[in-house]
Design an enzyme around this catalytic site. Structure first.
Site, PDB file in Angstrom:
ATOM      1  N   ARG A   1      23.608  73.648  20.869  1.00  0.00           N
ATOM      2  CA  ARG A   1      24.300  74.825  21.381  1.00  0.00           C
ATOM      3  C   ARG A   1      24.295  74.805  22.911  1.00  0.00           C
ATOM      4  O   ARG A   1      23.467  74.150  23.551  1.00  0.00           O
ATOM      5  CB  ARG A   1      23.649  76.097  20.880  1.00  0.00           C
TER       6      ARG A   1
ATOM      7  N   SER B   1      26.197  68.907  29.536  1.00  0.00           N
ATOM      8  CA  SER B   1      27.241  69.255  30.497  1.00  0.00           C
ATOM      9  C   SER B   1      28.130  68.086  30.898  1.00  0.00           C
ATOM     10  O   SER B   1      28.810  68.139  31.922  1.00  0.00           O
ATOM     11  CB  SER B   1      26.629  69.900  31.750  1.00  0.00           C
TER      12      SER B   1
ATOM     13  N   GLY C   1      24.644  66.690  23.500  1.00  0.00           N
ATOM     14  CA  GLY C   1      23.799  67.661  24.181  1.00  0.00           C
ATOM     15  C   GLY C   1      24.501  68.975  24.470  1.00  0.00           C
ATOM     16  O   GLY C   1      25.702  69.152  24.226  1.00  0.00           O
ATOM     17  N   HIS C   2      23.741  69.903  25.051  1.00  0.00           N
ATOM     18  CA  HIS C   2      24.245  71.253  25.313  1.00  0.00           C
ATOM     19  C   HIS C   2      25.395  71.237  26.318  1.00  0.00           C
ATOM     20  O   HIS C   2      25.395  70.484  27.294  1.00  0.00           O
ATOM     21  CB  HIS C   2      23.121  72.158  25.820  1.00  0.00           C
ATOM     22  N   ASN C   3      26.391  72.070  26.032  1.00  0.00           N
ATOM     23  CA  ASN C   3      27.557  72.275  26.904  1.00  0.00           C
ATOM     24  C   ASN C   3      28.416  71.035  27.096  1.00  0.00           C
ATOM     25  O   ASN C   3      29.273  70.999  27.992  1.00  0.00           O
ATOM     26  CB  ASN C   3      27.134  72.819  28.272  1.00  0.00           C
TER      27      ASN C   3
END
Length: 340
Positions: A215, A256, A236-238
């Site tokens: 998330r 990211s 991974g996140h974002n």
């Protein structure tokens, strides 16, 4: 169910060389196909196997020399195979409804024609579209949303804050929406950064087995329309994965990072966080992306460089032992040093 070559050719956009009324009953590899089977030649290295195969008919590109055979000529044999296989694949069983051993929280909405297996858990406020199949022990956290025609195989888990579009297929053991790996270093040690974003999986995405999609920290991790993800991939996140991209087994993408449309990342390749991989870029297997990759570029190596530069470097490295031997021989002739 048998099909004529004419029927298959009409479906895949090909033309028949040989008997258009010949019938085939299954699809098989060149090595094991028999007279009742259709096979395919998608790679020229298997041309000899195609010429000796016992297959009744072969999907092949124009120019492939297959004398005396029934052939369906197509521009892209692998694409034609993808279109032909459903003709010989049994349809899925009809929806079985909601199993008595499934559990539902409060305010759960389920669309028409569900197939929900034993041990499935639907948290409060879950929204499930029409014709959804949830196999045994799928877990959907509070507020998860599924579109129409979604299939989740056994032991898929979607945490709260996950939204799936239409026609999404997720294979067994995949985890959607676990916390991203975010920690700040404080005077007393590492401090967890709460991960309060979500995960959006858009329409027509397929995700393999044992994949993790974290998330977002703030905002969402997004897997865009038509993306295909192999087994054992970590997102991974974002991270933002552009439409039509492909992530092959054991790819890892740090937080990211942004992938454009139509990106392909080969097996065991990875990207550090906060980089951009442009539209149509290609990342070779085992490559480490540490900086932005321009659109359309193919990169390889650790760290990633233009694949042409990488190939020159590998070729030079392979020549190095010979150069060192010649240097040592020349040095000995001039008495500069002796071998140990």
């Amino acid at each position: 169910m048998s099909r004529t070559l004419a029927e298959i050719a009409a479906l895949v956009g090909g033309t028949v060389e040989g008997d258009p009324e010949r019938r085939v009953e299954a699809v098989a590899p060149l090595a094991s196909a028999g007279p009742g089977d259709l096979s395919f030649l998608a790679n020229p290295r298997y041309a000899r196997a195609a010429r000796s195969s016992a297959a009744g008919a072969i999907l092949a590109a124009p120019g492939e020399d297959l004398p005396g055979r029934d052939v369906i000529r197509v521009d892209d044999p692998y694409l034609a195979l993808a279109k032909a296989l459903p003709l010989f694949t049994p349809p899925p069983p009809p929806p079985a409804g909601i199993h008595a051993a499934a559990e539902r929280g409060r305010d759960v909405l389920i669309g028409d024609d569900p197939d929900i297996g034993p041990g499935v858990i639907l948290g409060d406020g879950v929204r499930v579209g029409h014709r959804v199949r949830l196999y045994a022990h799928v877990v959907l956290g509070a507020g998860v949303e599924l579109g129409d025609d979604v299939t989740l195989h056994p032991h898929v888990t979607a945490y709260s804050g996950v939204r799936l579009g239409n026609r999404v297929l997720v294979h067994a053991g995949t985890i959607l929406g676990a916390d991203g790996f975010g920690f700040a270093r404080g005077p007393g040690g590492l401090v967890k950064v709460p991960q309060i974003g979500g995960v959006i999986i858009e329409d027509d995405v397929e995700i393999g087995a044992n994949v993790t999609v974290d998330r977002g920290t703030l905002g969402d991790t997004v897997i865009s329309h038509g993306v295909k993800i192999d087994n054992l991939v970590m997102v991974g996140h974002n991270v933002q994965v552009g439409a039509g991209s492909m992530l092959v087994s054991q790819v890892g993408i740090s937080g990211s990072t942004s992938l454009g449309r139509g990106v392909i990342m080969g097996g065991q390749s990875g990207a550090v966080g906060h980089v951009t991989i442009g539209d149509g870029a290609r990342v070779a297997a085992k490559t480490a992306v540490t900086k932005d990759v321009p659109p359309g570029m193919t990169v390889a190596g650790v760290p990633a460089v233009d694949i042409r530069r990488w190939r020159r470097g590998v070729a030079a490295l392979n020549r190095l032992p010979g150069h060192l031997k010649r240097l040592a021989a020349a040095s000995r002739r001039h008495g500069e040093f002796k071998d140990d």
